[in-house]
Design an enzyme around this catalytic site. Sequence first.
Site, PDB file in Angstrom:
ATOM      1  N   LEU A 100      52.575   1.299  22.692  1.00  0.00           N
ATOM      2  CA  LEU A 100      52.921  -0.073  22.296  1.00  0.00           C
ATOM      3  C   LEU A 100      53.277  -0.158  20.814  1.00  0.00           C
ATOM      4  O   LEU A 100      53.626  -1.235  20.323  1.00  0.00           O
ATOM      5  CB  LEU A 100      51.748  -1.024  22.585  1.00  0.00           C
ATOM      6  CG  LEU A 100      51.377  -1.246  24.049  1.00  0.00           C
ATOM      7  CD1 LEU A 100      50.170  -2.169  24.157  1.00  0.00           C
ATOM      8  CD2 LEU A 100      52.550  -1.829  24.821  1.00  0.00           C
ATOM      9  N   SER A 101      53.204   0.963  20.105  1.00  0.00           N
ATOM     10  CA  SER A 101      53.450   0.951  18.659  1.00  0.00           C
ATOM     11  C   SER A 101      54.815   0.377  18.281  1.00  0.00           C
ATOM     12  O   SER A 101      54.899  -0.430  17.344  1.00  0.00           O
ATOM     13  CB  SER A 101      53.297   2.360  18.082  1.00  0.00           C
ATOM     14  OG  SER A 101      51.949   2.755  18.098  1.00  0.00           O
ATOM     15  N   LYS A 109      46.543  14.172  14.774  1.00  0.00           N
ATOM     16  CA  LYS A 109      46.034  13.525  13.563  1.00  0.00           C
ATOM     17  C   LYS A 109      45.467  14.508  12.548  1.00  0.00           C
ATOM     18  O   LYS A 109      45.360  14.189  11.365  1.00  0.00           O
ATOM     19  CB  LYS A 109      44.991  12.460  13.935  1.00  0.00           C
ATOM     20  CG  LYS A 109      45.590  11.316  14.745  1.00  0.00           C
ATOM     21  CD  LYS A 109      44.593  10.216  15.030  1.00  0.00           C
ATOM     22  CE  LYS A 109      45.251   9.112  15.845  1.00  0.00           C
ATOM     23  NZ  LYS A 109      44.358   7.956  16.053  1.00  0.00           N
ATOM     24  N   TYR A 164      44.280   1.531  25.741  1.00  0.00           N
ATOM     25  CA  TYR A 164      44.821   0.176  25.942  1.00  0.00           C
ATOM     26  C   TYR A 164      45.817   0.120  27.094  1.00  0.00           C
ATOM     27  O   TYR A 164      46.317  -0.954  27.445  1.00  0.00           O
ATOM     28  CB  TYR A 164      45.484  -0.332  24.657  1.00  0.00           C
ATOM     29  CG  TYR A 164      46.588   0.563  24.144  1.00  0.00           C
ATOM     30  CD1 TYR A 164      47.892   0.409  24.593  1.00  0.00           C
ATOM     31  CD2 TYR A 164      46.330   1.565  23.210  1.00  0.00           C
ATOM     32  CE1 TYR A 164      48.912   1.235  24.130  1.00  0.00           C
ATOM     33  CE2 TYR A 164      47.334   2.390  22.745  1.00  0.00           C
ATOM     34  CZ  TYR A 164      48.625   2.213  23.209  1.00  0.00           C
ATOM     35  OH  TYR A 164      49.638   3.036  22.763  1.00  0.00           O
ATOM     36  N   GLN A 192      45.365  -1.569  13.204  1.00  0.00           N
ATOM     37  CA  GLN A 192      45.689  -0.372  12.433  1.00  0.00           C
ATOM     38  C   GLN A 192      47.181  -0.315  12.128  1.00  0.00           C
ATOM     39  O   GLN A 192      47.587   0.210  11.096  1.00  0.00           O
ATOM     40  CB  GLN A 192      45.207   0.904  13.137  1.00  0.00           C
ATOM     41  CG  GLN A 192      45.836   1.237  14.474  1.00  0.00           C
ATOM     42  CD  GLN A 192      47.157   1.982  14.361  1.00  0.00           C
ATOM     43  OE1 GLN A 192      47.430   2.585  13.334  1.00  0.00           O
ATOM     44  NE2 GLN A 192      47.969   1.921  15.390  1.00  0.00           N
ATOM     45  N   GLU A 239      31.900  22.691  19.352  1.00  0.00           N
ATOM     46  CA  GLU A 239      32.167  23.225  18.020  1.00  0.00           C
ATOM     47  C   GLU A 239      32.802  22.168  17.128  1.00  0.00           C
ATOM     48  O   GLU A 239      32.426  22.006  15.956  1.00  0.00           O
ATOM     49  CB  GLU A 239      33.083  24.448  18.107  1.00  0.00           C
ATOM     50  CG  GLU A 239      33.346  25.106  16.760  1.00  0.00           C
ATOM     51  CD  GLU A 239      34.245  26.318  16.856  1.00  0.00           C
ATOM     52  OE1 GLU A 239      34.625  26.859  15.796  1.00  0.00           O
ATOM     53  OE2 GLU A 239      34.579  26.728  17.991  1.00  0.00           O
TER      54      GLU A 239
END
Length: 267
Positions: free
Chosen positions: A16-17, A65, A209, A237, A150
């Site tokens: 949806l960005s 990320k 979402y 965000q 880990e």
Amino acid sequence: MKLKMAVVGKDVSKSLSPKMHTFILNKLSIECTYDKVSIDIDEFDKKFPKVLKEYDTLNVTIPYKLSCIPYLDNVLDDASTFGAVNTIDARIKSGYNTDGMGFMLMLENNNILVENKNILVLGSGGVGRSVIKKLIDANANVFAYDLNKEGLLNVYKEFNGFTPLDEIENKPYDVIINCTGVGMHKTEGKSPVSEDLIKLCNAAVDLIYEPKVSEFLRLALVNGKTICNGEAMLFYQAYYADCYFLGLKKNAKLAKELFEEYQKLAK
């Protein structure tokens, strides 16, 4: 100003960005184009540098990320603290992270309290790291679980302040937060935890979402729990990311007002 923008991830076909950023920027009187760029994991190192050159700004999602960081000249603000980037000003190769700010504003606007509450976080990847750190800073009692033990222990070594779990036991939590991808794409219809555990919590938060009501949230809903999906976090965000891109002062009240307007138009 007209920004050339994109969201980058392994599979951003349902993102949806583009819709959210275009809405926000138009409200701020900025024109933009916004693309979806899906990159397979084994092609990331080959394709990402080219993408970085092609766009003015990038929004980064699962699972890149952390992978994007070596290609940046600067990692600033929350991104430096979290060790994860979701927002890139490609014009200056600077990375930021707005996940934590968006997450906390979502909780606040949904009246989900975390201070001194027992919170179970599922997942410690890019967004999970951000969530864990923000909850620690908000004085929550944080417990975290990840199949990648880990990776979870590495987060613990960085942040401390929370309890890493070897396994998930059926015990009461005030809030359970799903920061994994379980429940979307090929795992749609699955919950990351059992219904028995969900029955013991007070609220369920899923950063997924799409679908709007994941199996995790559906199980919580039928058992009378407070639920919240990740759409508001994604919007907030995105707003905070656009503030970085435009050099604007962040305004939580404006972010909430814009989201409420966006929701009306999206119906």
